[in-house]
Write an enzyme that holds these catalytic residues in place. Structure first.
Site, PDB file in Angstrom:
ATOM      1  N   ASN A 293      62.251  28.250  79.500  1.00  0.00           N
ATOM      2  CA  ASN A 293      62.478  27.047  78.684  1.00  0.00           C
ATOM      3  C   ASN A 293      63.852  27.049  78.011  1.00  0.00           C
ATOM      4  OD1 ASN A 293      59.784  25.681  78.849  1.00  0.00           O
ATOM      5  ND2 ASN A 293      59.101  27.653  78.047  1.00  0.00           N
TER       6      ASN A 293
ATOM      7  N   GLU B 104      71.320  40.896  71.344  1.00  0.00           N
ATOM      8  CA  GLU B 104      69.885  40.963  71.652  1.00  0.00           C
ATOM      9  C   GLU B 104      69.049  41.306  70.427  1.00  0.00           C
ATOM     10  OE1 GLU B 104      67.211  40.891  73.404  1.00  0.00           O
ATOM     11  OE2 GLU B 104      67.945  40.252  75.343  1.00  0.00           O
ATOM     12  N   ASP B 105      67.868  40.699  70.332  1.00  0.00           N
ATOM     13  CA  ASP B 105      66.952  41.069  69.240  1.00  0.00           C
ATOM     14  C   ASP B 105      65.783  41.909  69.741  1.00  0.00           C
ATOM     15  OD1 ASP B 105      65.733  38.895  70.623  1.00  0.00           O
ATOM     16  OD2 ASP B 105      64.408  38.599  68.899  1.00  0.00           O
TER      17      ASP B 105
ATOM     18  N   ASP C  10      71.353  36.604  74.150  1.00  0.00           N
ATOM     19  CA  ASP C  10      69.944  36.289  74.334  1.00  0.00           C
ATOM     20  C   ASP C  10      69.716  35.030  73.478  1.00  0.00           C
ATOM     21  OD1 ASP C  10      67.112  36.614  74.757  1.00  0.00           O
ATOM     22  OD2 ASP C  10      67.020  37.380  72.699  1.00  0.00           O
ATOM     23  N   LEU C  11      68.684  34.261  73.797  1.00  0.00           N
ATOM     24  CA  LEU C  11      68.493  33.009  73.052  1.00  0.00           C
ATOM     25  C   LEU C  11      67.463  33.153  71.920  1.00  0.00           C
ATOM     26  CD1 LEU C  11      69.115  29.949  72.850  1.00  0.00           C
ATOM     27  CD2 LEU C  11      67.261  29.576  74.495  1.00  0.00           C
ATOM     28  N   ASP C  12      66.191  33.430  72.324  1.00  0.00           N
ATOM     29  CA  ASP C  12      65.103  33.487  71.333  1.00  0.00           C
ATOM     30  C   ASP C  12      65.303  34.662  70.377  1.00  0.00           C
ATOM     31  OD1 ASP C  12      63.346  31.362  72.389  1.00  0.00           O
ATOM     32  OD2 ASP C  12      63.131  32.668  74.122  1.00  0.00           O
TER      33      ASP C  12
ATOM     34  N   ARG D 109      57.140  35.816  80.472  1.00  0.00           N
ATOM     35  CA  ARG D 109      55.846  35.215  80.112  1.00  0.00           C
ATOM     36  C   ARG D 109      54.682  36.037  80.681  1.00  0.00           C
ATOM     37  NH1 ARG D 109      55.611  29.260  82.091  1.00  0.00           N
ATOM     38  NH2 ARG D 109      57.636  29.304  81.034  1.00  0.00           N
TER      39      ARG D 109
ATOM     40  N   LYS E 238      64.019  41.268  82.250  1.00  0.00           N
ATOM     41  CA  LYS E 238      64.431  42.376  81.379  1.00  0.00           C
ATOM     42  C   LYS E 238      63.251  43.353  81.301  1.00  0.00           C
ATOM     43  CE  LYS E 238      67.054  39.145  78.471  1.00  0.00           C
ATOM     44  NZ  LYS E 238      67.156  38.453  77.185  1.00  0.00           N
TER      45      LYS E 238
ATOM     46  N   SER F  74      68.776  34.727  78.945  1.00  0.00           N
ATOM     47  CA  SER F  74      67.461  34.657  78.301  1.00  0.00           C
ATOM     48  C   SER F  74      66.337  34.885  79.300  1.00  0.00           C
ATOM     49  CB  SER F  74      67.293  33.269  77.670  1.00  0.00           C
ATOM     50  OG  SER F  74      65.961  33.046  77.288  1.00  0.00           O
ATOM     51  N   ALA F  75      65.250  35.496  78.830  1.00  0.00           N
ATOM     52  CA  ALA F  75      64.066  35.680  79.683  1.00  0.00           C
ATOM     53  C   ALA F  75      63.293  34.368  79.848  1.00  0.00           C
ATOM     54  CB  ALA F  75      63.152  36.723  79.057  1.00  0.00           C
ATOM     55  N   SER F  76      63.626  33.387  79.016  1.00  0.00           N
ATOM     56  CA  SER F  76      62.785  32.182  78.952  1.00  0.00           C
ATOM     57  C   SER F  76      63.072  31.159  80.043  1.00  0.00           C
ATOM     58  CB  SER F  76      62.965  31.517  77.591  1.00  0.00           C
ATOM     59  OG  SER F  76      62.259  30.299  77.558  1.00  0.00           O
TER      60      SER F  76
ATOM     61  N   THR G 181      62.517  30.926  67.557  1.00  0.00           N
ATOM     62  CA  THR G 181      61.343  30.427  68.283  1.00  0.00           C
ATOM     63  C   THR G 181      60.235  31.476  68.339  1.00  0.00           C
ATOM     64  OG1 THR G 181      62.451  31.196  70.254  1.00  0.00           O
ATOM     65  CG2 THR G 181      62.574  28.832  69.833  1.00  0.00           C
TER      66      THR G 181
ATOM     67  N   LYS H  58      58.614  40.406  72.250  1.00  0.00           N
ATOM     68  CA  LYS H  58      59.980  39.857  72.260  1.00  0.00           C
ATOM     69  C   LYS H  58      60.737  40.255  73.516  1.00  0.00           C
ATOM     70  CE  LYS H  58      60.802  39.675  67.281  1.00  0.00           C
ATOM     71  NZ  LYS H  58      61.542  40.302  66.179  1.00  0.00           N
ATOM     72  N   GLY H  59      61.426  39.304  74.100  1.00  0.00           N
ATOM     73  CA  GLY H  59      62.386  39.618  75.169  1.00  0.00           C
ATOM     74  C   GLY H  59      61.807  39.742  76.557  1.00  0.00           C
ATOM     75  N   ILE H  60      60.498  39.892  76.664  1.00  0.00           N
ATOM     76  CA  ILE H  60      59.925  40.099  78.003  1.00  0.00           C
ATOM     77  C   ILE H  60      59.416  38.780  78.583  1.00  0.00           C
ATOM     78  CG2 ILE H  60      59.400  42.534  77.647  1.00  0.00           C
ATOM     79  CD1 ILE H  60      56.511  41.718  77.077  1.00  0.00           C
TER      80      ILE H  60
HETATM   81  C1  BG6 Z   1      61.919  35.481  75.629  1.00  0.00           C
HETATM   82  C2  BG6 Z   1      61.042  35.603  74.410  1.00  0.00           C
HETATM   83  O1  BG6 Z   1      63.189  35.019  75.273  1.00  0.00           O
HETATM   84  O2  BG6 Z   1      61.345  34.586  76.574  1.00  0.00           O
HETATM   85  C3  BG6 Z   1      59.620  35.996  74.826  1.00  0.00           C
HETATM   86  O3  BG6 Z   1      61.566  36.567  73.534  1.00  0.00           O
HETATM   87  C4  BG6 Z   1      59.096  35.003  75.848  1.00  0.00           C
HETATM   88  O4  BG6 Z   1      58.801  36.039  73.683  1.00  0.00           O
HETATM   89  C5  BG6 Z   1      60.041  34.965  77.036  1.00  0.00           C
HETATM   90  O5  BG6 Z   1      57.793  35.363  76.280  1.00  0.00           O
HETATM   91  C6  BG6 Z   1      59.596  33.997  78.142  1.00  0.00           C
HETATM   92  O6  BG6 Z   1      59.662  32.689  77.647  1.00  0.00           O
HETATM   93  P1  BG6 Z   1      59.066  31.430  78.424  1.00  0.00           P
HETATM   94  O7  BG6 Z   1      59.613  30.255  77.657  1.00  0.00           O
HETATM   95  O8  BG6 Z   1      59.575  31.492  79.827  1.00  0.00           O
HETATM   96  O9  BG6 Z   1      57.583  31.545  78.369  1.00  0.00           O
HETATM   97 MG    MG Z   2      65.127  37.529  72.049  1.00  0.00          MG
END
Ligand code: BG6
Ligand code: MG
Length: 216
Positions: A117, A168-169, A8-10, A48, A144, A113-115, A16, A44-46
């Site tokens: 970004n 994973e955190d 996982d990244l964040d 946006r 996730k 990663s869920a992100s 972040t 965390k982890g979910i």
């Molecule tokens: C996860 C973070 O990695 O990404 C969450 O732990 C965040 O806090 C999620 O909401 C989605 O990120 P983004 O960058 O797509 O808004």
């Molecule tokens: Mg994380």
């Protein structure tokens, strides 16, 4: 047996969490209510949109789907603005040494990663180029705790889930790992991560081969 690592990244490789939380706080303030640190862990982890639902529920704020899309976009603009200053200082302690040791030990690595970004963050740091694939929020249909993000990571490594270890955190991420048949390493406090195979505080002072010995 050959093992691959999926990170996982964040909160695992980069710090972040507060960039995200500050942007959610700003959004809540702009809507006339406040959110407290008590909901930080649950964000965390979910995805946006799932995070937005938790934030809006805190303030009892009702919005239809169209407004929610606008609110999520507003939060993301603040978050992306925060990220402009990101550089190697966001990389968590111990991470670069751990990654170097993985390379020495020929352990293949990808990101799950869920992100949306994830690519942007990685491209701003020395983590760039270290992973077989960066699977992020734009690559999956199901967020996730669905295991899709990690299954794509495993596929990119050419390994079945049982030969991949997820780092994973977040609880939702660990749930995803479990549902996908992955071994898992929780990063953080054991009390927050009861379903991980093992929990370590961070990636400092631990060898990747020790991780493999401990979880397999
Ligand atoms: C996860 C973070 O990695 O990404 C969450 O732990 C965040 O806090 C999620 O909401 C989605 O990120 P983004 O960058 O797509 O808004
Ligand atoms: Mg994380």
């Amino acid at each position: 047996m050959k093992y691959g690592f999926i990170y996982d990244l964040d909160g695992v490789l980069v710090d972040t969490v507060d960039f995200h939380f500050d942007s959610w706080k700003k959004l809540a303030n702009s809507l006339g209510f406040k959110i407290g640190d008590n909901i930080k862990e649950s964000l965390k982890g979910i995805s946006r949109m799932d995070s937005l639902d938790i934030v809006l529920a805190e303030g009892g704020y009702k919005a239809d789907h169209e407004e929610k899309l606008k609110l999520a976009e507003r939060k993301n603009q603040w978050y992306v603005a925060n990220l402009q200053s990101a550089d190697d200082s966001v990389i968590l302690s111990g991470v670069m040494t751990f990654i170097a040791r993985c390379k020495e030990s020929h352990i293949p690595m990808s990101i799950g990663s869920a992100s949306k970004n994830a690519q942007t963050i990685i491209s701003k740091t020395s983590l760039k180029g270290e992973f077989t694939r960066i699977v992020g929020g734009n690559d999956v249909k199901n967020a996730k705790p669905d295991p899709e993000v990690f299954l794509l990571g495993a596929e990119s490594l050419g390994l079945p889930p049982e030969q991949c270890i997820v780092f994973e955190d977040s609880l939702k991420g660990l749930e995803a790992a479990g549902r996908g048949g992955f071994k898992s390493v929780g990063i953080g406090k054991a009390t927050n991560l009861p379903i991980a195979d093992i929990v370590i505080e961070n990636l400092e002072n631990i060898h990747p081969k020790t991780i493999i010995e401990l979880v397999t």
